[in-house]
Scaffold this active site. Structure first.
Site, mmCIF file in Angstrom:
data_model
loop_
_atom_site.group_PDB
_atom_site.id
_atom_site.type_symbol
_atom_site.label_atom_id
_atom_site.label_comp_id
_atom_site.label_asym_id
_atom_site.label_seq_id
_atom_site.Cartn_x
_atom_site.Cartn_y
_atom_site.Cartn_z
ATOM 1 N N HIS A 1 -2.178 -7.719 1.648
ATOM 2 C CA HIS A 1 -2.109 -7.203 3.022
ATOM 3 C C HIS A 1 -3.278 -7.765 3.850
ATOM 4 C CE1 HIS A 1 -0.199 -3.609 0.822
ATOM 5 N NE2 HIS A 1 0.782 -4.141 1.529
ATOM 6 N N GLN B 1 14.683 2.160 3.850
ATOM 7 C CA GLN B 1 14.855 0.968 3.011
ATOM 8 C C GLN B 1 14.886 1.290 1.519
ATOM 9 O OE1 GLN B 1 11.111 -0.781 4.594
ATOM 10 N NE2 GLN B 1 10.835 -1.560 2.525
ATOM 11 N N ASP C 1 7.547 -11.438 -0.163
ATOM 12 C CA ASP C 1 8.854 -10.836 0.105
ATOM 13 C C ASP C 1 9.650 -11.861 0.918
ATOM 14 O OD1 ASP C 1 8.370 -7.886 -0.808
ATOM 15 O OD2 ASP C 1 6.595 -8.498 0.291
ATOM 16 N N VAL D 1 -0.580 -13.875 -2.190
ATOM 17 C CA VAL D 1 -1.907 -13.744 -2.792
ATOM 18 C C VAL D 1 -1.727 -13.231 -4.222
ATOM 19 C CG1 VAL D 1 -4.162 -12.603 -2.626
ATOM 20 C CG2 VAL D 1 -2.929 -13.250 -0.539
ATOM 21 N N SER E 1 1.633 -3.331 -4.210
ATOM 22 C CA SER E 1 1.272 -1.911 -4.334
ATOM 23 C C SER E 1 1.890 -1.331 -5.600
ATOM 24 C CB SER E 1 1.775 -1.139 -3.111
ATOM 25 O OG SER E 1 1.306 -1.756 -1.941
ATOM 26 N N ARG E 2 3.051 -1.865 -5.977
ATOM 27 C CA ARG E 2 3.745 -1.330 -7.156
ATOM 28 C C ARG E 2 3.025 -1.649 -8.467
ATOM 29 N NH1 ARG E 2 9.153 0.281 -6.003
ATOM 30 N NH2 ARG E 2 9.778 -0.366 -3.914
#
Ligand code: AMP
Length: 280
Positions: free
Chosen positions: A38, A62, A151, A177, A187-188
């Site tokens: 991020h 989503q 993504d 990254v 994040s997962r």
């Protein structure tokens, strides 16, 4: 400059209205649990001297699995600290009701590329993504918005939406990254148990080999990679497909490696990870 925290639409609007006329907004939409991936988007926006707005919103539209939504990691206090330390100008953290008020029923739908790859098993996932992104564009009126190549299908569909619907926002993409092992930051990753994390860090090992492989047919390369991964403990591969970066088409033969990427989604003890690699 202090980082402004806005938690309501009126507060956000007030702060954006106060901006000098010539100040351009750079938008970085996130679902929080901020990591260096991020921050690469933030850094790019700051470098371009934009008034950098980061949004933190876990978008229910989503998710097609309630457990996935419920277990999505969150660390608001830490996120705000990190974003302040990185000189973000404004953080917008709306509540679900502010974005989707009672009776909400309007969604954006792309009809050609939303049911492949990440959309094949996740019905309406990309409609949810495009809807929130368009709403955030309308709410924050950015000059530019930043999205990660991690993504890749999402980035592709956002570019497509902007073109198809004449949205005047510049879409800027940032390469994935990775950590020292080549695992794409996500994040997962926080949800992985130690054993799965160890395995996840090996994904990259298999894909680094692609450059040295010389298959003529796409399906032969795909099945080689599938076999390699399965042999090494990845027994729940949702998809592994080679596609054109520019069009997301699935070619029969491998002619120009530079124009192709391999896309993968794996489930590791219930955590779904995605990644993509250029063939060359
Ligand atoms: P998320 O919070 O996962 O929805 O991601 C928010 C934005 O950060 C999206 O544009 C992602 O593509 C981007 N992003 C997430 N992980 C990475 C990464 N490892 N490298 C670059 N961008 C990323």
């Amino acid at each position: 400059m202090q980082t402004i925290i806005a938690r309501s639409l009126p507060n956000l609007k007030k702060n954006l209205n106060n901006l000098k006329k010539n100040k351009k907004v750079g938008l970085v939409p996130t679902m929080g649990c901020i990591h260096d991936g991020h921050l690469a988007l933030v850094e790019k926006s700051k470098k371009l001297k934009y008034f950098t707005v980061v949004t933190i919103f876990v978008n229910p539209a989503q998710f097609n699995n309630t457990n996935d939504l419920k277990s999505y990691p969150s660390q608001e206090k830490k996120d705000l600290e990190i974003l302040k330390n990185n000189n973000v100008d404004l953080v917008f953290i709306p509540k679900v009701q502010q974005i989707y008020s009672a009776g909400y029923s309007t969604y954006v739908k792309e009809i050609n590329y939303s049911d492949i790859l990440c959309g094949r098993l996740r019905k309406n996932h990309f409609s949810g993504v495009l809807t929130i992104v368009l709403k955030l564009f309308l709410i924050t009126k950015p000059y530019a918005a930043f999205f990660g190549e991690k993504d890749f299908q999402q980035l592709f569909l956002i570019k497509k939406m902007v073109k198809d619907l004449n949205v005047s926002v510049k879409i800027i993409s940032v390469p994935t990254v990775r950590d020292n092992n080549g695992l794409a930051l996500s994040s997962r990753n926080k949800l992985l148990n130690p054993k799965s994390l160890k395995l996840a860090k090996k994904i990259n090992v298999h894909f680094r080999k692609i450059r040295h492989l010389h298959y003529k047919l796409t399906r032969d390369l795909e099945s080689y990679l599938q076999k390699e991964l399965k042999k090494n403990g990845f027994n729940d591969i949702e998809y592994l497909e080679v596609r054109e970066s520019a069009t997301l088409e699935h070619p029969v033969t491998i002619k120009d490696k530079k124009s192709l990427r391999v896309f993968i989604a794996v489930n590791l003890s219930g955590v779904r990870l995605i990644d993509n690699y250029k063939l060359k």
